[in-house]
Enzyme design. Structure first.
Site, short mmCIF file in Angstrom:
data_model
loop_
_atom_site.label_atom_id
_atom_site.label_comp_id
_atom_site.label_asym_id
_atom_site.label_seq_id
_atom_site.Cartn_x
_atom_site.Cartn_y
_atom_site.Cartn_z
CE LYS A 183 -1.72 1.71 4.02
NZ LYS A 183 -1.45 3.17 4.17
CG ASN A 184 2.48 2.78 3.55
OD1 ASN A 184 1.30 3.05 3.37
ND2 ASN A 184 3.01 2.66 4.75
CG ASP B 64 3.26 1.74 9.38
OD1 ASP B 64 2.88 2.58 10.21
OD2 ASP B 64 3.37 1.98 8.16
CB CYS C 92 -4.80 11.50 11.48
SG CYS C 92 -3.23 10.77 11.87
NE ARG D 68 0.79 10.46 10.25
CZ ARG D 68 0.41 9.35 9.62
NH1 ARG D 68 -0.75 8.82 9.87
NH2 ARG D 68 1.18 8.79 8.73
NE ARG E 10 -6.96 4.24 5.63
CZ ARG E 10 -6.06 4.89 6.36
NH1 ARG E 10 -6.28 5.09 7.65
NH2 ARG E 10 -4.96 5.36 5.83
C1 UD1 Z 1 4.49 7.04 6.18
C2 UD1 Z 1 3.60 5.83 6.05
C3 UD1 Z 1 3.08 5.41 7.41
C4 UD1 Z 1 4.23 5.20 8.37
C5 UD1 Z 1 5.16 6.41 8.40
C6 UD1 Z 1 6.40 6.19 9.22
C7 UD1 Z 1 2.64 6.07 3.85
C8 UD1 Z 1 1.44 6.35 3.02
N1 UD1 Z 1 2.48 6.15 5.17
O1 UD1 Z 1 3.68 8.09 6.70
O2 UD1 Z 1 2.33 4.20 7.25
O3 UD1 Z 1 3.74 4.98 9.67
O4 UD1 Z 1 5.56 6.74 7.06
O5 UD1 Z 1 7.12 5.11 8.75
O6 UD1 Z 1 3.69 5.73 3.34
N2 UD1 Z 1 6.44 14.91 10.27
C9 UD1 Z 1 6.52 16.27 10.51
N3 UD1 Z 1 6.45 17.13 9.46
C10 UD1 Z 1 6.29 16.70 8.18
C11 UD1 Z 1 6.21 15.31 7.93
C12 UD1 Z 1 6.28 14.44 9.00
O7 UD1 Z 1 6.68 16.69 11.66
O8 UD1 Z 1 6.22 17.53 7.27
C13 UD1 Z 1 6.54 13.96 11.40
C14 UD1 Z 1 5.31 13.09 11.56
O9 UD1 Z 1 4.33 13.73 12.34
C15 UD1 Z 1 5.90 11.87 12.25
C16 UD1 Z 1 7.28 11.76 11.61
O10 UD1 Z 1 7.56 13.04 11.08
O11 UD1 Z 1 6.05 12.11 13.62
C17 UD1 Z 1 7.39 10.72 10.50
O12 UD1 Z 1 6.36 10.92 9.57
P1 UD1 Z 1 6.48 10.49 8.03
O13 UD1 Z 1 7.68 9.63 7.86
O14 UD1 Z 1 6.38 11.72 7.21
O15 UD1 Z 1 5.18 9.62 7.85
P2 UD1 Z 1 4.18 9.60 6.64
O16 UD1 Z 1 4.91 9.82 5.36
O17 UD1 Z 1 3.01 10.45 6.95
#
Ligand code: UD1
Length: 415
Positions: free
Chosen positions: A22-23, A304, A115, A120, A396
């Site tokens: 999925k990711n 995850d 969420c 996030r 999902r």
């Molecule tokens: C992706 C995965 C999710 C997984 C996560 C961490 C997808 C669709 N989802 O989510 O399943 O749990 O990686 O492996 O691939 N953050 C910020 N600012 C930003 C972006 C992120 O502060 O602009 C923080 C987030 O709140 C979190 C951390 O960084 O605490 C990591 O998030 P991130 O790696 O970006 O996760 P996702 O890409 O949302």
């Protein structure tokens, strides 16, 4: 609303075919915005999140054709707005921002908002695009981004690792003018899969699998066909299903290399993993020992897999500590597991799990994707019936979860 009923206590035996990730699929689908030509993704799982991404891309103007396991995307961008109604359903919708900006010079994308597993934010996505020349303002809950002079290459150092921001910037940089260097980039296998697809579309990217990605922008990208990699989180989840029930499951298409930290923890807990050419087998004949785990960016233990591993530790001998370092508020499965007889206490970012001899079935409620599947695992091991409500979370990210488990002997049905 659907629920899932499980009568636990059956050791699972059999084979499970692992679906496409999925990711990986979500950013790969967003790549459809980077070219007018046809992008075909094979090994796509039938998942609600992919349908949401298809809906989003269709309203940007792409023709999305989903046949069996292949998704074909093509056509021109006719609308650069990603509306709240779709983005609120799936946070990964933010992945259209970089491609829209790179291709159309503008984008209006709803802010995903909070969420269930924490605040996030998306600040890193925005800062990275600003470093590449985008002008961004926030208005009425929307990100309004323009690239008045086109996107240009830049060096961007991530202050901490973000999977989604790395993906957004990688896609945007592929069509930017000049060289982009992304430092402290995420190294998740899904990032490498995305880079491979972009390269097949004509992008110049070096440093695959490392924390420094160097992208030399090209004027245009072309169509390609790309096979989505197998889902490492689905793999790890079914590995835990074999382990928690004391069973023996062969995971077809599973890639052990993508799951190093999880398999190391499972082995330490007493689970036997044997790698074969087309996947690996997970067996547990003896007891389980409590093992500590801490979530980290790849190649560390994935956040995850945290909830699923905790369900397993709930029935291990001795105590263990699971620490969550990626997301705040990702312990919503704990009270539900405790309702099934687990003994888990949360102290800040850590959960102390005191293993119990057995769990007992109970009505429980799913709160997010991985929390829900941890309740499925607990239900498979528990005595009696477990009824899990709000299973739309499961749909999902897990394809045919009841069928896959039932084929290994689980007593599981959707009601
Ligand atoms: C992706 C995965 C999710 C997984 C996560 C961490 C997808 C669709 N989802 O989510 O399943 O749990 O990686 O492996 O691939 N953050 C910020 N600012 C930003 C972006 C992120 O502060 O602009 C923080 C987030 O709140 C979190 C951390 O960084 O605490 C990591 O998030 P991130 O790696 O970006 O996760 P996702 O890409 O949302």
């Amino acid at each position: 609303m659907d629920s899932i009923r499980i009568t636990g206590g059956v050791p699972l035996h059999g084979r499970i075919a692992i679906s496409g990730a999925k990711n990986a699929a979500l950013p790969l689908m967003a790549c459809g915005l980077l070219t007018d030509e046809r992008l075909t993704l094979t090994n796509a799982a039938r998942l609600a999140d992919l349908a949401t991404m298809a809906e989003l891309l269709a309203q940007h103007g792409l023709a999305v054709d989903w046949q069996g396991r292949a998704i074909s995307l093509g056509g021109q961008i006719t609308n650069t707005e990603a509306p709240y109604d779709i983005v609120r359903k799936m946070r990964a919708s933010i992945l259209v921002l970089g491609p829209l900006l790179a291709r159309a010079g503008q984008a209006r994308v709803s802010l995903p908002g909070g969420c269930a597993i924490g605040t996030r934010p998306v600040d890193l996505h925005l800062k990275g695009l600003e470093a590449m020349g985008a002008v961004i303002r926030l208005d009425g809950g929307y990100i309004e981004a323009t690239a008045p002079h086109g996107l240009r290459g830049a060096t961007f150092v991530f202050p901490f690792v973000s999977v989604g921001a790395t993906e957004n910037l990688l896609m945007a940089a592929s069509l930017a003018e000049g060289q982009t260097i992304l430092k402290n980039a995420a190294r998740e296998p899904e990032i490498t899969d995305l880079a491979c697809c972009l390269i097949a579309m004509g992008a110049n990217i070096e440093g695959l699998g490392t924390d420094t990605l160097v992208v030399d922008g090209v004027k245009r990208l072309h169509g390609a066909t790309h096979a989505i990699l197998p889902d490492r989180i689905e793999t790890g989840t079914y590995a835990c299903a074999a382990a928690i029930t004391g069973g023996d499951i062969f995971l077809e298409n599973a890639r052990a290399a993508d799951l190093g930290a999880v398999l190391a923890s499972l082995r330490e807990a007493g689970v036997v993993i044997s790698e074969e050419e087309t996947g690996f087998r997970v067996t547990r004949a003896n007891g389980l020992h409590g093992v500590d785990a801490m979530t980290e960016p790849f190649p560390g233990f994935p956040t995850d897999m945290q909830a699923q591993f905790m369900a397993l530790m709930a029935v291990a001998d001795g105590a263990s500590m699971v620490t969550e370092t990626i997301f705040e508020n990702r312990f919503m499965h704990v009270p539900e597991l405790n309702r099934m007889g687990a003994r888990i206490n949360v102290h800040g970012a850590s959960a102390i799990i005191r293993g119990v001899k057995s769990l007992s079935g109970a009505p429980v409620m799913a709160t997010d994707l991985r929390a829900s599947v941890s309740l499925v695992l607990a239900g498979l091991a528990a005595k009696g019936d477990t009824v899990i409500s709000r299973v739309y979370h499961l749909d999902r990210g897990y394809e045919a979860v009841e069928q896959k488990l039932a084929a290994c002997g689980a007593r599981i049905e959707r009601v």
